[in-house]
Write a protein that holds these residues in place. Structure first.
Motif, mmCIF file in Angstrom:
data_model
loop_
_atom_site.group_PDB
_atom_site.id
_atom_site.type_symbol
_atom_site.label_atom_id
_atom_site.label_comp_id
_atom_site.label_asym_id
_atom_site.label_seq_id
_atom_site.Cartn_x
_atom_site.Cartn_y
_atom_site.Cartn_z
ATOM 1 N N HIS A 284 28.318 104.118 34.473
ATOM 2 C CA HIS A 284 27.106 103.553 33.871
ATOM 3 C C HIS A 284 26.688 104.373 32.652
ATOM 4 O O HIS A 284 26.245 103.814 31.648
ATOM 5 C CB HIS A 284 25.972 103.485 34.890
ATOM 6 C CG HIS A 284 26.124 102.372 35.863
ATOM 7 N ND1 HIS A 284 25.496 101.164 35.703
ATOM 8 C CD2 HIS A 284 26.848 102.275 37.010
ATOM 9 C CE1 HIS A 284 25.819 100.371 36.714
ATOM 10 N NE2 HIS A 284 26.637 101.021 37.507
ATOM 11 N N LEU A 285 26.836 105.678 32.747
ATOM 12 C CA LEU A 285 26.471 106.533 31.630
ATOM 13 C C LEU A 285 27.370 106.266 30.424
ATOM 14 O O LEU A 285 26.888 106.281 29.277
ATOM 15 C CB LEU A 285 26.562 108.000 32.047
ATOM 16 C CG LEU A 285 25.739 108.987 31.262
ATOM 17 C CD1 LEU A 285 24.292 108.552 31.129
ATOM 18 C CD2 LEU A 285 25.805 110.358 31.896
ATOM 19 N N ALA A 286 28.624 105.971 30.662
ATOM 20 C CA ALA A 286 29.529 105.625 29.563
ATOM 21 C C ALA A 286 29.031 104.366 28.853
ATOM 22 O O ALA A 286 29.050 104.294 27.615
ATOM 23 C CB ALA A 286 30.953 105.432 30.084
ATOM 24 N N SER A 287 28.551 103.402 29.616
ATOM 25 C CA SER A 287 28.000 102.176 29.018
ATOM 26 C C SER A 287 26.736 102.471 28.221
ATOM 27 O O SER A 287 26.526 101.901 27.147
ATOM 28 C CB SER A 287 27.680 101.147 30.102
ATOM 29 O OG SER A 287 28.836 100.756 30.778
ATOM 30 N N VAL A 288 25.910 103.355 28.735
ATOM 31 C CA VAL A 288 24.679 103.726 28.032
ATOM 32 C C VAL A 288 25.026 104.416 26.716
ATOM 33 O O VAL A 288 24.459 104.098 25.669
ATOM 34 C CB VAL A 288 23.783 104.623 28.915
ATOM 35 C CG1 VAL A 288 22.631 105.217 28.107
ATOM 36 C CG2 VAL A 288 23.250 103.840 30.101
ATOM 37 N N TYR A 289 25.984 105.353 26.762
ATOM 38 C CA TYR A 289 26.382 106.052 25.540
ATOM 39 C C TYR A 289 26.949 105.083 24.510
ATOM 40 O O TYR A 289 26.686 105.208 23.316
ATOM 41 C CB TYR A 289 27.415 107.141 25.844
ATOM 42 C CG TYR A 289 26.844 108.385 26.483
ATOM 43 C CD1 TYR A 289 25.552 108.832 26.203
ATOM 44 C CD2 TYR A 289 27.607 109.129 27.364
ATOM 45 C CE1 TYR A 289 25.050 109.977 26.796
ATOM 46 C CE2 TYR A 289 27.109 110.277 27.962
ATOM 47 C CZ TYR A 289 25.830 110.700 27.663
ATOM 48 O OH TYR A 289 25.338 111.833 28.243
ATOM 49 N N GLU A 290 27.720 104.122 24.971
ATOM 50 C CA GLU A 290 28.309 103.132 24.070
ATOM 51 C C GLU A 290 27.207 102.306 23.388
ATOM 52 O O GLU A 290 27.234 102.109 22.164
ATOM 53 C CB GLU A 290 29.248 102.221 24.852
ATOM 54 C CG GLU A 290 30.029 101.251 24.014
ATOM 55 C CD GLU A 290 30.971 100.420 24.865
ATOM 56 O OE1 GLU A 290 30.948 99.176 24.688
ATOM 57 O OE2 GLU A 290 31.704 100.974 25.693
ATOM 58 N N ASP B 88 19.060 95.859 32.984
ATOM 59 C CA ASP B 88 20.080 95.821 34.039
ATOM 60 C C ASP B 88 20.147 97.142 34.797
ATOM 61 O O ASP B 88 20.207 97.157 36.032
ATOM 62 C CB ASP B 88 21.459 95.499 33.457
ATOM 63 C CG ASP B 88 21.563 94.088 32.914
ATOM 64 O OD1 ASP B 88 20.688 93.248 33.236
ATOM 65 O OD2 ASP B 88 22.524 93.825 32.154
ATOM 66 N N GLU B 89 20.147 98.238 34.056
ATOM 67 C CA GLU B 89 20.223 99.560 34.695
ATOM 68 C C GLU B 89 18.999 99.817 35.563
ATOM 69 O O GLU B 89 19.113 100.349 36.664
ATOM 70 C CB GLU B 89 20.364 100.662 33.641
ATOM 71 C CG GLU B 89 21.690 100.670 32.940
ATOM 72 C CD GLU B 89 22.855 100.958 33.857
ATOM 73 O OE1 GLU B 89 22.896 102.029 34.478
ATOM 74 O OE2 GLU B 89 23.748 100.093 33.973
ATOM 75 N N THR B 90 17.834 99.429 35.075
ATOM 76 C CA THR B 90 16.612 99.640 35.851
ATOM 77 C C THR B 90 16.658 98.843 37.144
ATOM 78 O O THR B 90 16.275 99.357 38.212
ATOM 79 C CB THR B 90 15.376 99.275 35.010
ATOM 80 O OG1 THR B 90 15.354 100.117 33.855
ATOM 81 C CG2 THR B 90 14.093 99.459 35.788
#
Length: 162
Positions: free
Chosen positions: A26-32, A75-77
């Protein structure tokens, strides 16, 4: 250690490893999404920026990147809220739950910094975004609940003795 204790420890280890792996993805998606948003705001020298300083193409790129980051935030929330509830309802020991909440909080602190850009890197004439406001409030509630569980709710509910 009894067989049931070993089974419970194994289940917790599996849950912790799964959560860790999931949060990394998920963090990879956030960074992207954050990187795309940073590229889309590269034209701005300061924030809030004047819309007149950007071309129509830059504004379109900005809006697309902003929408992508905002949708990811929503989505993350939602997923964090679900994880929070799952941790709360599992039969893990309190110390084990705290470990899971700590993983969640670490992720939320990192991701929260990326999502904060939705509030700071804006044009000077931005219309109110009710969905973003609701998501931000929900994200903060989930984070506060996780923090309370790390601190230990039982410890917070007892009065200090003199």
């Amino acid at each position: 250690m009894t067989p049931s204790d070993a089974s419970a420890a194994s289940a917790f280890d599996k849950a912790r490893t799964g959560l860790w792996t999931s949060l990394q993805k998920h963090l990879a998606s956030v960074y992207e999404a954050e990187t795309a948003f940073a590229r889309a705001t590269a034209f701005a020298e300061a924030f809030p920026f004047a819309v007149s300083t950007a071309s129509a193409e830059q504004l379109a790129d900005y809006q697309a990147a902003r929408n992508a980051l905002r949708d990811l935030f929503t989505d993350e929330t939602n997923q964090l809220d679900t994880l929070n509830k799952a941790i709360r309802t599992k039969g893990y020991a309190e110390a084990d739950k705290k470990q899971l909440y700590l993983l969640l909080l670490g992720y939320m602190d990192i991701a929260g910094a990326a999502f904060e850009r939705l509030h700071t890197e804006v044009p000077n004439a931005l219309l109110p975004d009710e969905e973003l406001a609701e998501t931000t409030a929900r994200f903060d509630r989930v984070r506060k609940f996780a923090r309370l569980n790390v601190k230990g709710m039982a410890g917070l509910l007892t009065l200090p003795t003199k």
